[in-house]
Design a protein around this motif. Structure first.
Motif, PDB file in Angstrom:
ATOM      1  N   TRP A 194       0.818  -1.206   0.000  1.00  0.00           N
ATOM      2  CA  TRP A 194       0.000   0.000   0.000  1.00  0.00           C
ATOM      3  C   TRP A 194       0.857   1.263   0.000  1.00  0.00           C
ATOM      4  O   TRP A 194       0.344   2.353  -0.283  1.00  0.00           O
ATOM      5  N   GLU A 195       2.143   1.114   0.299  1.00  0.00           N
ATOM      6  CA  GLU A 195       3.026   2.277   0.366  1.00  0.00           C
ATOM      7  C   GLU A 195       3.859   2.452  -0.901  1.00  0.00           C
ATOM      8  O   GLU A 195       4.606   3.425  -1.030  1.00  0.00           O
ATOM      9  N   LEU A 196       3.768   1.522  -1.852  1.00  0.00           N
ATOM     10  CA  LEU A 196       4.546   1.627  -3.087  1.00  0.00           C
ATOM     11  C   LEU A 196       4.049   2.804  -3.916  1.00  0.00           C
ATOM     12  O   LEU A 196       2.873   3.163  -3.878  1.00  0.00           O
ATOM     13  N   ASN A 197       4.963   3.404  -4.708  1.00  0.00           N
ATOM     14  CA  ASN A 197       4.582   4.628  -5.423  1.00  0.00           C
ATOM     15  C   ASN A 197       3.627   4.372  -6.583  1.00  0.00           C
ATOM     16  O   ASN A 197       2.955   5.287  -7.052  1.00  0.00           O
ATOM     17  N   ASP A 198       3.548   3.139  -7.074  1.00  0.00           N
ATOM     18  CA  ASP A 198       2.605   2.795  -8.128  1.00  0.00           C
ATOM     19  C   ASP A 198       1.452   2.003  -7.504  1.00  0.00           C
ATOM     20  O   ASP A 198       1.621   0.841  -7.139  1.00  0.00           O
ATOM     21  N   PRO A 199       0.268   2.607  -7.360  1.00  0.00           N
ATOM     22  CA  PRO A 199      -0.845   1.917  -6.693  1.00  0.00           C
ATOM     23  C   PRO A 199      -1.421   0.754  -7.497  1.00  0.00           C
ATOM     24  O   PRO A 199      -2.238  -0.006  -6.986  1.00  0.00           O
ATOM     25  N   TYR A 200      -0.984   0.624  -8.761  1.00  0.00           N
ATOM     26  CA  TYR A 200      -1.554  -0.414  -9.623  1.00  0.00           C
ATOM     27  C   TYR A 200      -0.695  -1.672  -9.696  1.00  0.00           C
ATOM     28  O   TYR A 200      -1.131  -2.682 -10.242  1.00  0.00           O
ATOM     29  N   GLU A 201       0.532  -1.600  -9.192  1.00  0.00           N
ATOM     30  CA  GLU A 201       1.380  -2.782  -9.302  1.00  0.00           C
ATOM     31  C   GLU A 201       1.002  -3.836  -8.254  1.00  0.00           C
ATOM     32  O   GLU A 201       0.330  -3.531  -7.267  1.00  0.00           O
ATOM     33  N   CYS A 202       1.427  -5.031  -8.499  1.00  0.00           N
ATOM     34  CA  CYS A 202       1.160  -6.180  -7.624  1.00  0.00           C
ATOM     35  C   CYS A 202      -0.294  -6.640  -7.689  1.00  0.00           C
ATOM     36  O   CYS A 202      -0.685  -7.558  -6.968  1.00  0.00           O
ATOM     37  N   THR A 203      -1.113  -5.996  -8.511  1.00  0.00           N
ATOM     38  CA  THR A 203      -2.506  -6.408  -8.659  1.00  0.00           C
ATOM     39  C   THR A 203      -2.644  -7.260  -9.916  1.00  0.00           C
ATOM     40  O   THR A 203      -2.453  -6.751 -11.023  1.00  0.00           O
ATOM     41  N   PRO A 204      -2.978  -8.543  -9.775  1.00  0.00           N
ATOM     42  CA  PRO A 204      -3.057  -9.433 -10.935  1.00  0.00           C
ATOM     43  C   PRO A 204      -4.416  -9.335 -11.626  1.00  0.00           C
ATOM     44  O   PRO A 204      -5.222  -8.444 -11.315  1.00  0.00           O
ATOM     45  N   PHE A 205      -4.675 -10.223 -12.557  1.00  0.00           N
ATOM     46  CA  PHE A 205      -5.982 -10.313 -13.191  1.00  0.00           C
ATOM     47  C   PHE A 205      -6.315 -11.778 -13.398  1.00  0.00           C
ATOM     48  O   PHE A 205      -5.470 -12.658 -13.212  1.00  0.00           O
ATOM     49  N   TYR A 206      -7.563 -12.064 -13.746  1.00  0.00           N
ATOM     50  CA  TYR A 206      -7.914 -13.437 -14.104  1.00  0.00           C
ATOM     51  C   TYR A 206      -8.523 -13.452 -15.500  1.00  0.00           C
ATOM     52  O   TYR A 206      -9.130 -12.474 -15.952  1.00  0.00           O
ATOM     53  N   ASN A 207      -8.321 -14.564 -16.183  1.00  0.00           N
ATOM     54  CA  ASN A 207      -8.740 -14.715 -17.571  1.00  0.00           C
ATOM     55  C   ASN A 207      -9.962 -15.626 -17.635  1.00  0.00           C
ATOM     56  O   ASN A 207      -9.872 -16.809 -17.311  1.00  0.00           O
ATOM     57  N   GLN A 208     -11.095 -15.087 -18.056  1.00  0.00           N
ATOM     58  CA  GLN A 208     -12.324 -15.873 -18.081  1.00  0.00           C
ATOM     59  C   GLN A 208     -12.270 -16.995 -19.123  1.00  0.00           C
ATOM     60  O   GLN A 208     -12.870 -18.053 -18.921  1.00  0.00           O
TER      61      GLN A 208
ATOM     62  N   VAL B  95      12.838  -7.846 -10.393  1.00  0.00           N
ATOM     63  CA  VAL B  95      11.484  -7.560 -10.857  1.00  0.00           C
ATOM     64  C   VAL B  95      11.349  -8.019 -12.312  1.00  0.00           C
ATOM     65  O   VAL B  95      12.284  -7.906 -13.104  1.00  0.00           O
ATOM     66  N   VAL B  96      10.186  -8.550 -12.647  1.00  0.00           N
ATOM     67  CA  VAL B  96       9.870  -8.933 -14.017  1.00  0.00           C
ATOM     68  C   VAL B  96       9.029  -7.812 -14.618  1.00  0.00           C
ATOM     69  O   VAL B  96       7.946  -7.510 -14.116  1.00  0.00           O
ATOM     70  N   TYR B  97       9.539  -7.192 -15.678  1.00  0.00           N
ATOM     71  CA  TYR B  97       8.799  -6.110 -16.322  1.00  0.00           C
ATOM     72  C   TYR B  97       7.928  -6.677 -17.435  1.00  0.00           C
ATOM     73  O   TYR B  97       8.384  -7.454 -18.269  1.00  0.00           O
ATOM     74  N   SER B  98       6.661  -6.285 -17.415  1.00  0.00           N
ATOM     75  CA  SER B  98       5.696  -6.885 -18.335  1.00  0.00           C
ATOM     76  C   SER B  98       4.718  -5.834 -18.857  1.00  0.00           C
ATOM     77  O   SER B  98       4.436  -4.840 -18.186  1.00  0.00           O
ATOM     78  N   LYS B  99       4.191  -6.076 -20.049  1.00  0.00           N
ATOM     79  CA  LYS B  99       3.170  -5.189 -20.616  1.00  0.00           C
ATOM     80  C   LYS B  99       1.786  -5.528 -20.064  1.00  0.00           C
ATOM     81  O   LYS B  99       0.839  -4.767 -20.256  1.00  0.00           O
ATOM     82  N   THR B 100       1.679  -6.685 -19.419  1.00  0.00           N
ATOM     83  CA  THR B 100       0.388  -7.098 -18.854  1.00  0.00           C
ATOM     84  C   THR B 100       0.561  -7.486 -17.391  1.00  0.00           C
ATOM     85  O   THR B 100       1.649  -7.878 -16.970  1.00  0.00           O
ATOM     86  N   ARG B 101      -0.518  -7.395 -16.637  1.00  0.00           N
ATOM     87  CA  ARG B 101      -0.490  -7.823 -15.244  1.00  0.00           C
ATOM     88  C   ARG B 101      -0.361  -9.345 -15.173  1.00  0.00           C
ATOM     89  O   ARG B 101      -0.634 -10.048 -16.148  1.00  0.00           O
ATOM     90  N   PHE B 102       0.023  -9.841 -14.013  1.00  0.00           N
ATOM     91  CA  PHE B 102       0.218 -11.274 -13.862  1.00  0.00           C
ATOM     92  C   PHE B 102      -1.127 -11.999 -13.898  1.00  0.00           C
ATOM     93  O   PHE B 102      -2.096 -11.587 -13.253  1.00  0.00           O
ATOM     94  N   ASP B 103      -1.175 -13.088 -14.648  1.00  0.00           N
ATOM     95  CA  ASP B 103      -2.399 -13.885 -14.784  1.00  0.00           C
ATOM     96  C   ASP B 103      -2.488 -14.855 -13.604  1.00  0.00           C
ATOM     97  O   ASP B 103      -1.766 -15.844 -13.532  1.00  0.00           O
ATOM     98  N   ALA B 104      -3.394 -14.550 -12.683  1.00  0.00           N
ATOM     99  CA  ALA B 104      -3.547 -15.366 -11.471  1.00  0.00           C
ATOM    100  C   ALA B 104      -4.841 -16.174 -11.505  1.00  0.00           C
ATOM    101  O   ALA B 104      -5.479 -16.391 -10.474  1.00  0.00           O
ATOM    102  N   THR B 105      -5.208 -16.638 -12.701  1.00  0.00           N
ATOM    103  CA  THR B 105      -6.459 -17.390 -12.843  1.00  0.00           C
ATOM    104  C   THR B 105      -6.468 -18.641 -11.974  1.00  0.00           C
ATOM    105  O   THR B 105      -7.532 -19.079 -11.521  1.00  0.00           O
ATOM    106  N   THR B 106      -5.289 -19.213 -11.712  1.00  0.00           N
ATOM    107  CA  THR B 106      -5.249 -20.413 -10.866  1.00  0.00           C
ATOM    108  C   THR B 106      -5.848 -20.142  -9.490  1.00  0.00           C
ATOM    109  O   THR B 106      -6.449 -21.029  -8.884  1.00  0.00           O
ATOM    110  N   HIS B 107      -5.678 -18.903  -9.005  1.00  0.00           N
ATOM    111  CA  HIS B 107      -6.254 -18.577  -7.696  1.00  0.00           C
ATOM    112  C   HIS B 107      -7.772 -18.444  -7.778  1.00  0.00           C
ATOM    113  O   HIS B 107      -8.473 -18.695  -6.785  1.00  0.00           O
TER     114      HIS B 107
END
Length: 390
Positions: free
Chosen positions: A85-99, A253-265
């Motif tokens: 919550w203290e990192l300067n980018d509020p959007y990082e570390c937030t994954p997504f899921y793929n329907q 750190v792994v730099y990516s154009k997309t957020r991490f796919d955490a569909t397994t969760h």
């Protein structure tokens, strides 16, 4: 024509990026299921551990602001970490899921062919270990005892379709709640660890501007490679290790154009909801126990200029600690920013002398063609200024 120095810089950059890509493929390609046996889990984590021990740079840099808090941490050899919550980018570390991935998994796992093959195995007395770990021996024995002597494949096929439709309907009906549980669960797991950020470079004016109070602060150099060692804690649950069995735990750190796919969760969240609704007696299945680390190490490619590495604390249930000391280490060098005040510079030099740490002043090479900064030993820097002023 490219100058020899520029060619060398380009080659060095490619090597760094290739190594980072190598780690990305290794990290993302390593999956540990919760039903995995301890020996295999340990072997997989040790592969990551060995890569990190071999490839962690001898020099990593931490930019610090011109604050009493940062100076006191230097005095005490403290490395403080922050939660997400203290990192300067509020959007990082937030994954997504793929329907689409979810839909394909449901089709595959509950297909007539998959269920039929599993029944045949059970009738032959062959029980997959992951099935025992998920349901327990007693439940599996009960299932086997109640299997029919003959299998009506048409009925089984129909039942498989009904089951798939029921699960899809359940997901659609509860999608908002399931989605909320998905994100909250991952973010809570991430919040249990504090992070300290480091860079492979200390010569970027942009980094000094962003992370060192506009060049008013300082930068610390650490040799984590000399400190890294396999974790000596004899954990009974290696499967749950997200620190790569390392002390301290550090990774690029792994730099990516997309957020991490955490569909397994998402599968786990859906399963948890079904278990709760049906009162089924089975263990929760996690498709990838390294998921938290993967989320914490994935960052937008917009930030790749930072060449960041992250030092992690061990997990803690006390998520109220937004900042805390996560490691003790003495820096190998201290670099003073161009706009550091005389008062702060004096304090930093005093600390360096007491701790016998080399102290440098960052300067710009006005006779060169790049914007890179470079360090000069502070005593030599003072001598040069004195000579130029005569």
């Amino acid at each position: 024509q490219t100058s020899p120095r520029k060619k060398h810089d380009c080659i060095g950059w490619r090597i760094i990026m290739n190594k980072r890509k190598e780690f990305e493929l290794l990290l993302y390609g390593t999956t540990i299921e919760s039903t995995c046996c301890q020996e295999i889990a340990k072997e997989k984590i040790q592969t990551l551990q060995k890569w990190l021990i071999s490839n962690t740079p001898t020099r990593l840099y931490r930019f610090r602001p011109n604050t009493d808090y940062a100076v006191n941490a230097l005095k005490n050899d403290e490395i403080w970490g922050s939660n997400i919550w203290e990192l300067n980018d509020p959007y990082e570390c937030t994954p997504f899921y793929n329907q689409n991935t979810l839909q394909k998994a449901i089709e595959n796992e509950l297909s007539f062919e998959t269920i039929l093959n599993l029944i045949k195995l059970l009738k032959e007395g062959i029980v997959p270990n992951e099935l025992i770990r998920a349901f327990g021996s007693e439940t599996i024995e009960h299932i086997i005892a109640n299997l029919p002597d003959t299998i009506d494949e048409s009925v089984l096929k129909k039942n498989c379709e009904i089951l798939k439709q029921d699960i899809v309907a359940f997901i659609i009906k509860n999608l908002n709640e399931i989605s909320n549980q998905f994100f909250v669960g991952i973010l809570q797991a991430e919040s249990q660890r504090n992070i300290a950020c480091f860079s492979e470079r200390n010569d970027s004016s942009l980094m000094w501007g962003h992370y060192s109070s506009g060049h008013k602060g300082f930068c610390l150099e650490y040799n984590f490679k000399s400190m890294l060692k396999p974790c000596d804690q004899s954990c009974t649950d290696i499967i749950g290790c997200n620190n790569f069995m390392l002390t301290p735990s550090i990774a690029p750190v792994v730099y990516s154009k997309t957020r991490f796919d955490a569909t397994t969760h998402l599968f786990t969240v859906i399963q948890a909801n079904i278990i709760e609704k049906t009162k089924t007696n089975m263990e929760l299945y996690y498709g990838d126990t390294l998921l938290t680390s993967k989320c914490l190490l994935t960052k937008s490619s917009d930030w790749k200029y930072e060449k960041e590495w992250r030092l992690f604390s061990t997990p803690s249930l006390n998520m109220s600690e937004s900042h805390k000391v996560i490691f003790y280490a003495r820096p190998t060098s201290v670099y003073i920013g161009r706009r550091s005040s005389p008062e702060q510079t004096k304090v930093l030099r005093k600390i360096c002398k007491e701790k016998n740490i080399p102290c440098y002043q960052m300067v710009q090479n006005y006779f060169g063609d790049t914007f890179k900064l470079f360090p000069v030993l502070y005593d030599d820097y003072i001598k040069d200024i004195s000579l130029n002023n005569k």
